[in-house]
Enzyme design. Structure first.
Site, PDB file in Angstrom:
ATOM      1  N   LYS A  43       0.844  -1.201   0.000  1.00 22.20           N
ATOM      2  CA  LYS A  43       0.000   0.000   0.000  1.00 22.20           C
ATOM      3  C   LYS A  43       0.883   1.257   0.000  1.00 22.20           C
ATOM      4  O   LYS A  43       2.080   1.172   0.290  1.00 22.20           O
ATOM      5  CB  LYS A  43      -0.907  -0.006   1.239  1.00 22.20           C
ATOM      6  CG  LYS A  43      -0.152  -0.035   2.568  1.00 22.20           C
ATOM      7  CD  LYS A  43      -1.084  -0.328   3.743  1.00 22.20           C
ATOM      8  CE  LYS A  43      -0.319  -0.341   5.057  1.00 22.20           C
ATOM      9  NZ  LYS A  43      -1.165  -0.798   6.174  1.00 22.20           N
ATOM     10  N   TYR A 266      16.369  29.514  10.503  1.00 23.63           N
ATOM     11  CA  TYR A 266      15.161  30.235  10.912  1.00 23.63           C
ATOM     12  C   TYR A 266      15.006  30.240  12.434  1.00 23.63           C
ATOM     13  O   TYR A 266      15.279  29.235  13.101  1.00 23.63           O
ATOM     14  CB  TYR A 266      13.928  29.548  10.336  1.00 23.63           C
ATOM     15  CG  TYR A 266      13.656  29.848   8.877  1.00 23.63           C
ATOM     16  CD1 TYR A 266      13.455  31.147   8.435  1.00 23.63           C
ATOM     17  CD2 TYR A 266      13.585  28.809   7.961  1.00 23.63           C
ATOM     18  CE1 TYR A 266      13.194  31.404   7.106  1.00 23.63           C
ATOM     19  CE2 TYR A 266      13.322  29.064   6.616  1.00 23.63           C
ATOM     20  CZ  TYR A 266      13.124  30.367   6.195  1.00 23.63           C
ATOM     21  OH  TYR A 266      12.857  30.619   4.876  1.00 23.63           O
TER      22      TYR A 266
END
Ligand SMILES: *Cc1c(COP(=O)(O)O)cnc(C)c1O
Length: 372
Positions: A43, A266
């Site tokens: 899957k 950041y």
């Protein structure tokens, strides 16, 4: 889906997928299972590794039964492998009966309503294969006790259905000491005893990757491993019985000499402790390298572990290469981010997650190569 990078020089990261290791892992699991058959769970694009390459490789190792989550994935898999059995874990989707019949997709039926629709399809097409999904305590998909008792009183609801397996799913298979596993085993046996007599001897599928390592009572007739095929450790806390399958490398873009107390990234969340060097690598959270790895994870250069410092940004991350010889960290050199010296399960843990999420989050900007 965004196209994969065409050539290495255009890409920020290289993702190497070792189909030889995948094959070896399938053989390892099959060996552990002895006479129990080993299916393959493919899957979510084979946990992000590419169903087009993964499923045929497993089939070559003798895998004859495949599980996917969605009918969409089943249709893709049927085009790749015309001769294998395909089971749809998420059940029989609405208005999809004819498509399941056309592509020979066998639903793992989860409710009386799905049983009714599949039986109705069988009355038009002749006998149809399926799995009966019984809940044994994960409370996610599958028939619970109430519906099972109703079914026992109305066995004709199963007319036309060829029930190949009874299946159930474990909630705590990755913690073998957890008594919930034994609880589920008992609950499954109770659920089976509630079925119409003709179904009680149907073969059983219970174990996922970790379930295979809980012992023969859990292995039953058909195992459904996913993550262990792809290199995730099915026995957390113990040495992995399987081999790593992916190696993700990022390219160094720039290297800076920095003084002490310089902010990186950041939020200026990291400050250098001494004079040193910071390298910027061209992989970021848009590539599935989680933002939560900032200031917590390690990458590796030539098997030496290097800390990820500062926040991970969309396309880049920063690492402290102060202790690495300058010739090993120049622009264009590669850094191992997942695989190689970086264990996928340990890394996932740094972001409070599991290897499954890392694998299925791998981005589409990498230059991908398959080796075998
Ligand atoms: C995903 C899934 C599996 C495979 O689980 P792994 O832990 O990856 O081995 C097996 N069975 C069901 C029902 C699943 O949803």
């Amino acid at each position: 889906m965004m196209a994969l990078a065409h050539e290495p020089r255009l890409a920020g990261g290289y993702l190497t997928i070792d189909l030889g290791a995948l094959r070896a892992n399938y053989r390892t699991l099959q060996e552990k299972l002895g006479d129990t058959e080993c299916a393959g769970v493919v899957k979510a694009d084979a946990y992000g590794l590419g169903i087009e390459r993964v499923a045929p490789a497993l089939a070559e190792e003798g895998c004859r039964k495949f599980f996917v989550a969605l009918p969409e994935e089943g249709v893709t898999l049927r085009r790749l492998l015309p001769d294998v059995e395909i089971f749809i874990l998420s059940g029989l989707f609405q208005d999809c009966e004819e498509l399941y019949v056309r592509d020979r997709l066998a639903p793992c039926l989860t409710s009386l309503e799905e049983i009714r629709r599949w039986s109705a399809a069988a009355s038009r097409h002749g006998p149809l294969p399926c799995i009966l999904h019984l809940d044994s305590g994960i409370s996610r998909l599958g028939l619970m006790e109430g519906p099972l008792r109703e079914l026992a009183e109305n066995p004709d609801w199963l007319d036309g259905l060829e029930v190949e397996y009874l299946m159930s799913h474990l909630a705590c298979a990755d913690s073998p000491e957890n008594s919930y596993n034994e609880f589920q085993l008992e609950k499954l046996n109770t659920a089976i005893s509630l079925l119409p007599p003709a179904l009680r001897d149907t073969p059983v599928s219970f174990a996922n990757s970790s379930g295979i390592f809980l012992g023969p009572e859990f292995q039953r007739d058909l195992a459904r491993p996913g993550v262990a095929l792809y290199g995730g450790n099915p026995t957390p806390g113990k040495p992995s019985p399987v081999r790593p399958v992916i190696h993700l490398q990022g390219k160094i873009l720039q290297v800076h000499d920095v003084d002490s107390n310089i902010a990186v990234g950041y939020g200026a969340s990291y400050r250098t402790a001494k004079n040193g060097r910071i390298a910027t690598v061209s992989v970021g959270y848009a590539d599935g390298y989680f933002r939560a790895f900032g200031n917590s994870a390690f990458c590796a250069i030539q098997n030496r572990k290097i800390p990820v410092v500062g926040r991970v940004s969309m396309d880049m991350l920063t690492i402290d290469v102060t202790d690495v010889e300058p010739e090993l960290c120049k622009p264009g050199e590669l850094v191992s981010l997942i695989g190689g010296a970086i264990d996928i399960d340990e890394l996932a843990d740094k972001a409070g997650t599991i290897s499954y999420e890392l694998l299925t989050s791998l981005g589409h900007r990498y230059y991908r190569r398959y080796i075998d």
